[in-house]
Structures are given as structure tokens and as C-alpha cells.
Design a protein around this motif. Structure first.
Motif, short mmCIF file in Angstrom:
data_model
loop_
_atom_site.label_atom_id
_atom_site.label_comp_id
_atom_site.label_asym_id
_atom_site.label_seq_id
_atom_site.Cartn_x
_atom_site.Cartn_y
_atom_site.Cartn_z
N ASN A 1 -27.54 2.99 -94.68
CA ASN A 1 -28.76 2.32 -93.75
C ASN A 1 -29.27 3.34 -92.74
O ASN A 1 -30.51 3.38 -92.38
CB ASN A 1 -28.31 1.24 -93.34
N ILE A 2 -28.44 4.20 -92.16
CA ILE A 2 -28.92 5.12 -91.22
C ILE A 2 -29.67 6.13 -91.74
O ILE A 2 -30.96 6.65 -91.07
CB ILE A 2 -27.61 5.77 -90.23
N GLU A 3 -29.57 6.75 -92.94
CA GLU A 3 -30.36 7.71 -93.83
C GLU A 3 -31.63 7.08 -94.33
O GLU A 3 -32.74 7.54 -93.93
CB GLU A 3 -29.72 8.17 -94.78
N ARG A 4 -31.88 5.79 -94.48
CA ARG A 4 -32.87 4.90 -94.92
C ARG A 4 -33.84 4.86 -93.45
O ARG A 4 -35.11 5.10 -93.55
CB ARG A 4 -32.57 3.61 -95.44
N ALA A 5 -33.20 4.31 -92.36
CA ALA A 5 -33.83 4.02 -91.04
C ALA A 5 -34.48 5.27 -90.41
O ALA A 5 -35.72 5.31 -89.99
CB ALA A 5 -32.83 3.64 -90.03
N ASN A 6 -33.93 6.38 -90.80
CA ASN A 6 -34.62 7.73 -90.38
C ASN A 6 -35.07 8.77 -91.35
O ASN A 6 -35.39 9.80 -91.08
CB ASN A 6 -33.28 8.48 -89.71
N ALA A 7 -35.17 8.13 -92.50
CA ALA A 7 -35.55 8.84 -93.70
C ALA A 7 -36.82 9.53 -93.63
O ALA A 7 -37.19 10.79 -93.92
CB ALA A 7 -35.72 8.13 -95.02
N LEU A 8 -37.69 8.95 -92.88
CA LEU A 8 -39.13 9.41 -92.38
C LEU A 8 -39.37 9.67 -91.12
O LEU A 8 -40.50 9.74 -90.37
CB LEU A 8 -40.11 8.47 -92.99
N GLY A 9 -38.12 9.55 -90.20
CA GLY A 9 -38.44 9.72 -88.96
C GLY A 9 -37.96 11.24 -88.38
O GLY A 9 -38.51 12.14 -88.89
N ASN A 10 -37.09 11.48 -87.28
CA ASN A 10 -36.76 12.67 -86.60
C ASN A 10 -35.41 13.11 -87.35
O ASN A 10 -34.53 12.48 -87.41
CB ASN A 10 -36.72 12.32 -85.31
N PHE A 11 -35.40 14.40 -87.87
CA PHE A 11 -34.21 14.93 -88.41
C PHE A 11 -33.04 14.82 -87.27
O PHE A 11 -31.87 15.03 -87.66
CB PHE A 11 -34.47 16.29 -88.92
N LYS A 12 -33.41 15.37 -85.97
CA LYS A 12 -32.24 15.68 -85.04
C LYS A 12 -31.54 14.44 -84.81
O LYS A 12 -30.54 14.27 -84.82
CB LYS A 12 -32.97 16.34 -83.86
N THR A 13 -32.24 13.22 -84.89
CA THR A 13 -32.05 11.66 -84.61
C THR A 13 -31.18 11.62 -85.74
O THR A 13 -29.97 11.08 -85.83
CB THR A 13 -33.00 10.63 -84.43
N LEU A 14 -31.55 11.76 -87.02
CA LEU A 14 -30.56 11.61 -88.22
C LEU A 14 -29.46 12.24 -88.24
O LEU A 14 -28.20 11.61 -88.55
CB LEU A 14 -31.50 11.84 -89.43
N LEU A 15 -29.75 13.35 -87.84
CA LEU A 15 -28.35 14.07 -87.72
C LEU A 15 -27.18 13.88 -86.70
O LEU A 15 -26.28 13.79 -87.27
CB LEU A 15 -28.67 15.99 -87.36
N LEU A 16 -27.72 13.67 -85.59
CA LEU A 16 -26.93 13.08 -84.45
C LEU A 16 -26.25 11.69 -85.04
O LEU A 16 -24.87 11.63 -84.94
CB LEU A 16 -27.60 12.75 -83.24
N GLN A 17 -26.94 10.81 -85.53
CA GLN A 17 -26.38 9.58 -85.99
C GLN A 17 -25.51 9.52 -87.18
O GLN A 17 -24.53 8.90 -87.30
CB GLN A 17 -27.63 8.41 -86.23
N VAL A 18 -26.09 10.31 -88.13
CA VAL A 18 -25.00 10.67 -89.47
C VAL A 18 -23.63 11.21 -88.81
O VAL A 18 -22.46 10.73 -89.17
CB VAL A 18 -25.62 11.75 -90.40
N SER A 19 -23.64 12.16 -87.84
CA SER A 19 -22.39 13.03 -87.26
C SER A 19 -21.44 12.03 -86.83
O SER A 19 -20.42 12.32 -86.62
CB SER A 19 -22.86 14.03 -86.49
N GLN A 20 -22.11 10.81 -86.22
CA GLN A 20 -21.23 9.83 -85.45
C GLN A 20 -20.90 8.39 -86.34
O GLN A 20 -20.14 7.65 -85.72
CB GLN A 20 -22.00 9.49 -84.17
N THR A 21 -21.01 8.51 -87.55
CA THR A 21 -20.89 7.62 -88.48
C THR A 21 -19.08 7.48 -88.84
O THR A 21 -18.73 8.67 -89.12
CB THR A 21 -21.47 7.33 -89.87
N PRO A 22 -18.48 6.23 -88.80
CA PRO A 22 -17.17 6.46 -89.26
C PRO A 22 -17.11 7.08 -90.36
O PRO A 22 -16.00 7.82 -90.94
CB PRO A 22 -16.88 4.88 -89.51
N ALA A 23 -18.06 6.94 -91.71
CA ALA A 23 -17.96 7.81 -92.91
C ALA A 23 -17.74 9.04 -92.85
O ALA A 23 -16.90 9.85 -93.44
CB ALA A 23 -19.13 7.50 -93.64
N MET A 24 -18.74 9.71 -92.01
CA MET A 24 -18.69 11.09 -91.95
C MET A 24 -17.44 11.54 -90.87
O MET A 24 -16.98 12.69 -91.45
CB MET A 24 -20.06 11.55 -91.31
#
Length: 462
Positions: free
Chosen positions: A126-149
Motif C-alpha cells: 500500500n505504501i508502494e501504491r500510495a507513492n507509485a506516481l508520487g515522489n521517489f525519495k518519499t517512497l524510498l524513505l517510507q519503504v525503508s521504515q516498514t516492518p517488512a523491509m
């Protein structure tokens, strides 16, 4: 001006294909209008919510469970995994926001992650979906802070005096810069900066644990300071090589498996100058003349998921048994949420080998007609036994697959006097070759011809 060929190409790459009815309605649109409408349809974010009820996120020591508790836990995990997989395939197959889902699929493979917790997988998706067309830096930071990653790449264990370099290495090698653009010392210094990045095992929320963070001075990519993880991401994205790396992967995904250095450089300029905003980059690609060059049309191999979702969208297929879709994914080599490793699926021509191609070509007839292409003409007595066996096989396939295409809806969209060749031209992305033309020019009803076309090697390309 009839733009149907280019609009069809746009939807094959920016989505999962276009229906005949939609193409007929849009054939006189300009490319500019088509691109604008494509983005407009993807403005809305529809998150997946398949795994929400009664989730206990607390870590459980598997060895301390009884056999019955282990069985129940595995049963729950399997049910959640199937529900999540089914929900995403369904969403890709019916939603208007095709471009957002197509880009979510790209980021799903870019940030390849495989953990045995469907709730965390769903959150990452859902983080990837929310930022899929947004900002890559925001996406990268949010992905890096997920429990999964954090769990998958062991940053939960990254602490001062005992740094774990796994996340720091993959962040540069696979997510941003690519191999050869950093040193082993950069990996060590980056790992120190990410110490303390962790998540709360009770509720799965991100937390920064200052007690185990290394507050010393670090030197990373030629810069020296008391860096923390956010600073490292800033330094990495400040390096234009990150824009080039992402654009090369996107070029392979959307344009051609063999990158054109000039086109990638143009993309990287746009991406970097727009501070890593994804939408201006994609608009630049979809409006570029070279995107519609003949050598960039019908030259990419559909991934297994693109093949299945494309069929679903084209023929309005509903599955009564979601297990079958997962079985198809397993056999074709791409199960959503289960990438083979941290590098993800290699894609491209590697999707195809002799056995997978045969299976791929069999899938359309299996789904659309219970595994059999209609027999036309009068059956001879010798054929009767064969046909009886075929009918029995059909019943078995119907029971197993439980897929229902909406043929009435598909056929209703076709013009009354459409030729078999026109149907082939619509269903296939590459230019028609003599073999295909000869195949479809034989007598037969439209349904038979459609199944023949979708069972060709050419249908594997987009």
C-alpha cells in the motif's frame, strides 16, 4: 486521425491492455489527451485491505508452540497469503487506475521483499501504491521504515558495536545507485548511520531506537558528518547516478529490454531536475516520439502477472477458486509477494523457456474454453471417441479451474463485420506475420479464432 495503434501500445505498457470497446471510443484521441486521461484515472488510491481482521503482530516463538498451534498458525498464514494475492490480482484486473497498479507492480519488484507476514506485506504494497506516481525519495524513505523491509534486510539487528550491513548494501546496490558506484567503506559507514532503525514488535510501528544508534562521525560518498539514515538517503538521491539507475530499470519495464543511452539520459535529466517526482518522468516517456517507435512496439515479454491480468481485463474473467490463480503464478514463475530473492524477478526474456512457453500458450484455452479449442465441422465416426475424451477432459478442467469469461460482453464490443485479421491485429501487439494471418484466415467462429490467437507465441508479447 486514427491513433488506435499508438493508444493500444500506450495501454499495453502503462497498464495491462485495453478492451475493444475502449479502444474504439478513444481511437481518435490525441496521444496527449490519452496520457492525460490515463493519469486522471489513476489519481484515486485504492489500498488493499485483504488482511485486517484479528491480526496478532506479536512475534511468536515457533518452537514453543504445540503441534496443533503450529498447524493453526500455518493455516492462518496460508489463508492470509491467498487472500492478499487474490485481492491484488482482482484489483489489477478491474480497477480504472491501471497506471497506478502497473507502477505498483514495478515498485513491488524493485523493492523485492519476502517475509512470512501478510499484514506487513500488505502495508508495504500500500505504501508502494500510495507513492507509485508520487515522489521517489518519499517512497524510498517510507519503504525503508516498514516492518517488512526492516525485517527482510535485517536492520532490526543493526546496532552500534554490532552493525548489520545487509540493508545498507541493498539500499545502494539494488534500490538506488547500482553496483560499482560505492565502496565497501561506504557500505560500512551507511550501516552505522542506519543503526537504531527498527519497528515495535507489539504493534508493527516504526521507531528510532537512539540507545543503539551510532552517534559517531561517518564519511559516506565523500561527505563527512554525524549521519543518520535520513541523511544517507539525502546523499544518495543527491547523486544523479540514482536517477540514471532508476530510469534504466523503468526503460526496460516500459520501453525496451535493451536500454538506449540517449533516451535514458533524457529521462534521468527530467527525473533529477524534478526532484525525483515520478509523474513528470512518466509523462515525458509516454509523450516521447521514441516511445512509439516501431522497434519499441510488441517487443517486451509479458510477465506472468501481466499475462493473467491482461486476460482477465480483456475477457472479464471471474475465478470461483482463487487457488488456481496462485497455481498459475507458481507454474509460470511469478507469485506475487514471493520474489525469488532480494534482487526480485529478473524479467524480460528470462520469463520464457521451452516449458514455460508451452504452458503460457495453453493458459488462454484453459481459462477461456476449458482447455479445448472448438472443433468445427462435422465429426467422423473416428472423431467421436476423440471428442468424447475431449469433453470429459473439458469437464475436469472446468471443475478444477472454475474460471468464467464473459464471452457475451467481449463479443458485444466487436463490430458486426469485423474480420478475423482485424481481431488478430487488435489482440496482438507485434505486427502480424504470415503464420498468424494464415492461421486466422481459416473458417471458424469468432470465439475459436480468438482462442487460437491468444494461444500464439505472439500473444506473449506486449
Amino acid at each position: 486521425m486514427n491513433n488506435s495503434k499508438h493508444i493500444k501500445h500506450l495501454y499495453a505498457r502503462a497498464g495491462f491492455g485495453i478492451t475493444f470497446g475502449d479502444l474504439h471510443d478513444k481511437q481518435n484521441w490525441s496521444i496527449k489527451k490519452s496520457v492525460r486521461k490515463l493519469f486522471k484515472a489513476s489519481e484515486k488510491i485504492q489500498p488493499l485491505t485483504a488482511v485486517t481482521e484479528n491480526i496478532d503482530l506479536r512475534p511468536r516463538r515457533y518452537n514453543s508452540l504445540s503441534d496443533e498451534e503450529k498447524r493453526m498458525l500455518n493455516q492462518d498464514r496460508n489463508a492470509q497469503e491467498k487472500a492478499l494475492n487474490d485481492a491484488w490480482v482482482k484489483q489489477m484486473s478491474i480497477i480504472d487506475a491501471q497506471l497506478r497498479e502497473k507502477m505498483t507492480l514495478f515498485w513491488h519488484n524493485h523493492f523485492a521483499c519476502n517475509v512470512g507476514n501478510s499484514f506487513y506485506e500488505q502495508e508495504l504494497n500500500n505504501i508502494e501504491r500510495a507513492n507509485a506516481l508520487g515522489n521517489f525519495k518519499t517512497l524510498l524513505l517510507q519503504v525503508s521504515q516498514t516492518p517488512a523491509m526492516l525485517q527482510f534486510l535485517n536492520n532490526q539487528q543493526n546496532q552500534k558495536n554490532h552493525p548489520n550491513e545487509n540493508f545498507a548494501r541493498e539500499l545502494m546496490e539494488l534500490f538506488t545507485l547500482g553496483r560499482g558506484h560505492y565502496t565497501e567503506q561506504d557500505v560500512k559507514e551507511s550501516a552505522r548511520s542506519f543503526t537504531g532503525w527498527a519497528y515495535n514488535g507489539q504493534d508493527g510501528t516504526y521507531r528510532f531506537n537512539n540507545r543503539v544508534h551510532d552517534n559517531g562521525i561517518k564519511t559516506f560518498l565523500g561527505q563527512t558528518a554525524n549521519f543518520c539514515g535520513e541523511d544517507i538517503i539525502d546523499v544518495i538521491t543527491g547523486n544523479k547516478q540514482t536517477a540514471t539507475f532508476i530510469c534504466t530499470k523503468l526503460y526496460r519495464y516500459l520501453v525496451n529490454e535493451v536500454p538506449d543511452d540517449d533516451h535514458v539520459a533524457q529521462m534521468a535529466d527530467v527525473f533529477y531536475k524534478n526532484n525525483y517526482e515520478i509523474t513528470p518522468l512518466l509523462k515525458f516517456v509516454f509523450l516521447a516520439d521514441w516511445f512509439y517507435d516501431e522497434n519499441n512496439i510488441g517487443n517486451l515479454v509479458k510477465s506472468p502477472v501481466e499475462l493473467l491480468v491482461g486476460l482477465n481485463r480483456q475477457f472479464y474473467i471471474s475465478y470461483q477458486n482463487p487457488n488456481v490463480l496462485m497455481q498459475f503464478q507458481r507454474t509460470l514463475g511469478q507469485v506475487l509477494f514471493r520474489p525469488p530473492n532480494v534482487a526480485g524477478w529478473p524479467g524480460g526474456r528470462s520469463w520464457i523457456d521451452s516449458s514455460s512457453l508451452m504452458f503460457r500458450m495453453k493458459i488462454p484455452s484453459t481459462i477461456l474454453n476449458a482447455g479445448v479449442i472448438d472443433f468445427t465441422g462435422k465429426a467422423t465416426p473416428e472423431d467421436e471417441a476423440y471428442l468424447a475424451a475431449q469433453r470429459k477432459q473439458q469437464l475436469n478442467v472446468i471443475r478444477r479451474v472454475q474460471a468464467t469469461p464473459d464471452w457475451d460482453r467481449f463479443l458485444k464490443e466487436l463490430p458486426e463485420n469485423i474480420t478475423h485479421e482485424d481481431i488478430a491485429r487488435f489482440l496482438l501487439e507485434p505486427e502480424l506475420n504470415k503464420t498468424v494471418i494464415d492461421e486466422v484466415s481459416r473458417p471458424g467462429d469468432i470465439k475459436t479464432v480468438v482462442i487460437q490467437i491468444t494461444s500464439t507465441p505472439e500473444y506473449q508479447l506486449c
